[in-house]
Write an enzyme that holds these catalytic residues in place. Structure first.
Site, PDB file in Angstrom:
ATOM      1  N   HIS A 266      -4.988   3.876  37.085  1.00 38.20           N
ATOM      2  CA  HIS A 266      -4.511   5.059  36.351  1.00 38.20           C
ATOM      3  C   HIS A 266      -3.504   5.833  37.180  1.00 38.20           C
ATOM      4  CE1 HIS A 266      -6.897   8.436  38.185  1.00 38.20           C
ATOM      5  NE2 HIS A 266      -7.807   7.513  38.414  1.00 38.20           N
ATOM      6  N   ASP A 278      -6.731   9.267  44.486  1.00 42.37           N
ATOM      7  CA  ASP A 278      -7.221   9.142  43.114  1.00 42.37           C
ATOM      8  C   ASP A 278      -6.139   9.527  42.111  1.00 42.37           C
ATOM      9  OD1 ASP A 278      -8.856   8.847  40.913  1.00 42.37           O
ATOM     10  OD2 ASP A 278      -9.821  10.798  41.164  1.00 42.37           O
ATOM     11  N   GLU A 312      -6.784   9.093  32.324  1.00 42.01           N
ATOM     12  CA  GLU A 312      -8.088   8.603  32.795  1.00 42.01           C
ATOM     13  C   GLU A 312      -9.009   9.758  33.117  1.00 42.01           C
ATOM     14  OE1 GLU A 312     -10.962   7.258  36.064  1.00 42.01           O
ATOM     15  OE2 GLU A 312      -9.494   8.880  35.975  1.00 42.01           O
ATOM     16  N   GLU A 313      -8.455  10.796  33.737  1.00 38.45           N
ATOM     17  CA  GLU A 313      -9.278  11.909  34.203  1.00 38.45           C
ATOM     18  C   GLU A 313      -9.879  12.718  33.048  1.00 38.45           C
ATOM     19  OE1 GLU A 313     -10.166  12.057  37.127  1.00 38.45           O
ATOM     20  OE2 GLU A 313      -8.589  11.353  38.484  1.00 38.45           O
ATOM     21  N   ASP A 341      -9.021   1.512  41.567  1.00 39.92           N
ATOM     22  CA  ASP A 341      -9.067   2.973  41.473  1.00 39.92           C
ATOM     23  C   ASP A 341      -9.654   3.523  42.771  1.00 39.92           C
ATOM     24  OD1 ASP A 341      -9.244   5.609  40.747  1.00 39.92           O
ATOM     25  OD2 ASP A 341     -10.398   5.267  38.927  1.00 39.92           O
ATOM     26  N   HIS A 439     -10.766  15.074  44.015  1.00 44.60           N
ATOM     27  CA  HIS A 439     -10.498  16.092  42.986  1.00 44.60           C
ATOM     28  C   HIS A 439     -10.268  17.477  43.576  1.00 44.60           C
ATOM     29  CE1 HIS A 439     -12.030  13.849  39.153  1.00 44.60           C
ATOM     30  NE2 HIS A 439     -11.088  13.182  39.821  1.00 44.60           N
TER      31      HIS A 439
END
Length: 497
Positions: A266, A278, A312-313, A341, A439
């Protein structure tokens, strides 16, 4: 750690990764040496550096790659133009999705018979569920569902009308629990964790449909809220907006189109970060594999399709859209999905997805065990330790395995805590997250672990080439377990059950 020594179930002999393997009559041995020599971590890091600054050049951005934004478009243009320059057929797959965003800090308070204020986004507190409705619920009665709330009959009591429903986690999705409670007239829903998992959790309702506030709370909070005569207040302020975005799909000019190898990562990231691990790391890695396969003049036996997913998130939206819009024939024409990923986690573990289900609770669809075996044989031949990780739904393989398509891939860790045993094997720090920057704004270029990225990129390149060149079916004779949607714990980065 469980480290497997595999027999090469797909190719009839141990794949060395260094020399052409002896093969069965039904398979083609693959020597990935030339490709791996071209896959240099310095080049992947250069791409990551480009991705980290590409959005920063745009007014009003900090390098974010949020779907629908100028930053995402700039990154997608970069990927698309690179692939076109290497001779790939490239298309954009547009789609619109509902983007949920919290506008203010949520509130959860027990106001009677004793007062307790729970801290949002702390392990002993609570968190708003993604796609929760908004509302300001003040001092309403808390009623606990005596069972898991998975059936409308669990809320037959008239007491739930106008109350806050308190439901234990387990047995079904959060959406099912919330929908049943709302239908019974509950004005808010609290799902609290079970005794085994304890902590507050980030959950998702999977999409629109719930209009009342829904939060996930720690087990300790759930116990406190069961006290007789409990009143509570809940405040959630969130909005949903329609966002237009697109996946980037590139494929080789040659190869069988009835045995397609889909290689995915992604491209989007979360707000406030350049999203380097990420999942800039996965996107940059598969881009480099695509580039170097072209540079070598590889003419694959099977068509290879490189996919850079969006959204994706927000719950695997882009990859789900792709799979949902395949025809029945299109699904059958995909031999397998390889998913990459997070490949550069600072406090890493080298994970391979557990296709045969031997180390985790769930096997992938038939053929997934053979994908795992190719990764495992490669690592074993290189004398590199690895271990299995579960198909739990946290990344873009999810829609593929739900459709019965074999899947596999690599991962170096997110918010999992490194064990003492893992620290002994991989070095790093026991008791800390595998990626403490997950994140957060700290997921930047300077925090990437180039050493593990280099190792994982070689393993990814070897496996992509192996399945691009084989004349064997990935499915083989091994049987995989069917993977139902309700068995997947996550839908993207957030738990769905």
């Amino acid at each position: 750690m469980r480290k497997k020594m595999y027999k090469a179930v797909l190719f009839g002999a141990l794949i060395t990764g260094c020399a052409t393997a002896q093969t069965s009559s039904a398979a083609v041995g693959v020597d990935s040496t030339d490709l791996r020599e071209l896959i240099e971590s310095t080049q992947i890091m250069a791409t990551l550096h480009d991705l980290s600054i590409i959005g920063e050049r745009l007014p009003g951005t900090i390098g974010e790659r949020l779907p629908g934004t100028a930053g995402y478009k700039a990154a997608a243009d970069y990927i698309e133009n690179t692939l076109l320059s290497y001779g790939y057929s490239v298309t954009r797959q547009p789609f619109t999705f509902q983007f949920w965003e919290e506008l203010a800090d949520p509130v959860l308070e027990k106001t009677a018979p004793t007062g307790v204020s729970y801290t949002p986004y702390e392990t002993d507190g609570f968190a708003t569920m993604e796609y929760s409705g908004s509302g300001n619920i003040v001092e309403q009665t808390v009623i606990k569902a005596e069972v898991f709330g998975c059936n409308p009959a669990d809320f037959d009591s008239a007491d739930f009308y106008g109350s806050i429903a308190l439901i234990e986690r387990g047995e079904c999705t959060f959406f099912q629990k919330a929908a049943n409670a709302e239908a019974a007239g509950a004005v808010a829903v609290i799902v609290y964790n079970d005794e085994a998992r304890q902590e507050a959790f980030l959950g998702t309702l999977g999409g629109e449909g719930i209009t009342v506030p829904v939060v996930g709370a720690a087990y300790s909070a759930g116990l406190e809220l069961q006290e007789g005569g409990t009143l509570a207040s809940i405040y959630v302020d969130a909005t949903v907006t329609s966002v237009e975005t697109y996946n980037i799909i590139a494929e080789t000019q040659s190869g069988r189109d009835d045995r397609v190898v889909v290689v995915g990562a992604h491209l989007d990231g979360v707000a406030g970060t350049t999203a380097m691990n990420d999942n800039g790391s996965g996107s940059a890695t598969i881009l480099e594999i695509a580039k170097q396969m072209s540079a070598l003049g590889v003419e694959p036996v099977n068509k290879v399709r490189f996919a850079f997913w969006s959204a994706e998130e927000s719950g695997l939206i882009g990859s789900t859209y792709y799979v949902d819009h395949l025809t029945e024939r299109g699904i059958k024409d995909i031999a397998l999905n390889l998913n990459f990923d997070m490949l550069a986690s600072p406090n890493y573990v080298r994970f391979v997805y557990d296709g045969d289900g031997s180390a985790t609770e769930l096997a992938g669809p038939n053929g997934s065990a053979n994908i795992e075996a190719v990764f495992a044989d490669y690592f074993d031949a290189q004398q590199i330790p690895f271990e299995e990780t579960a198909f739990d739904g946290r990344s873009d393989y999810g829609p593929f395995i739900e459709a019965g398509i074999p899947a596999g891939g690599l991962f170096t860790g997110a918010d999992e805590i490194k064990t003492v045993e893992q620290a002994e094997i991989y070095d790093g720090v026991a008791g800390e997250m595998l990626d403490a920057n997950y994140h957060t704004p700290a997921d930047n270029y300077d925090q990437l672990n180039e050493e593990v990225l280099d190792v994982m990129a070689d393993a990814a390149a070897h496996t992509v080439l192996t399945f691009a060149m084989t004349k064997s079916s990935v499915n083989g004779t091994a049987k995989g377990s069917p993977v139902a949607k309700e068995k997947l714990m996550y839908k993207g980065p957030k738990a769905q059950r």
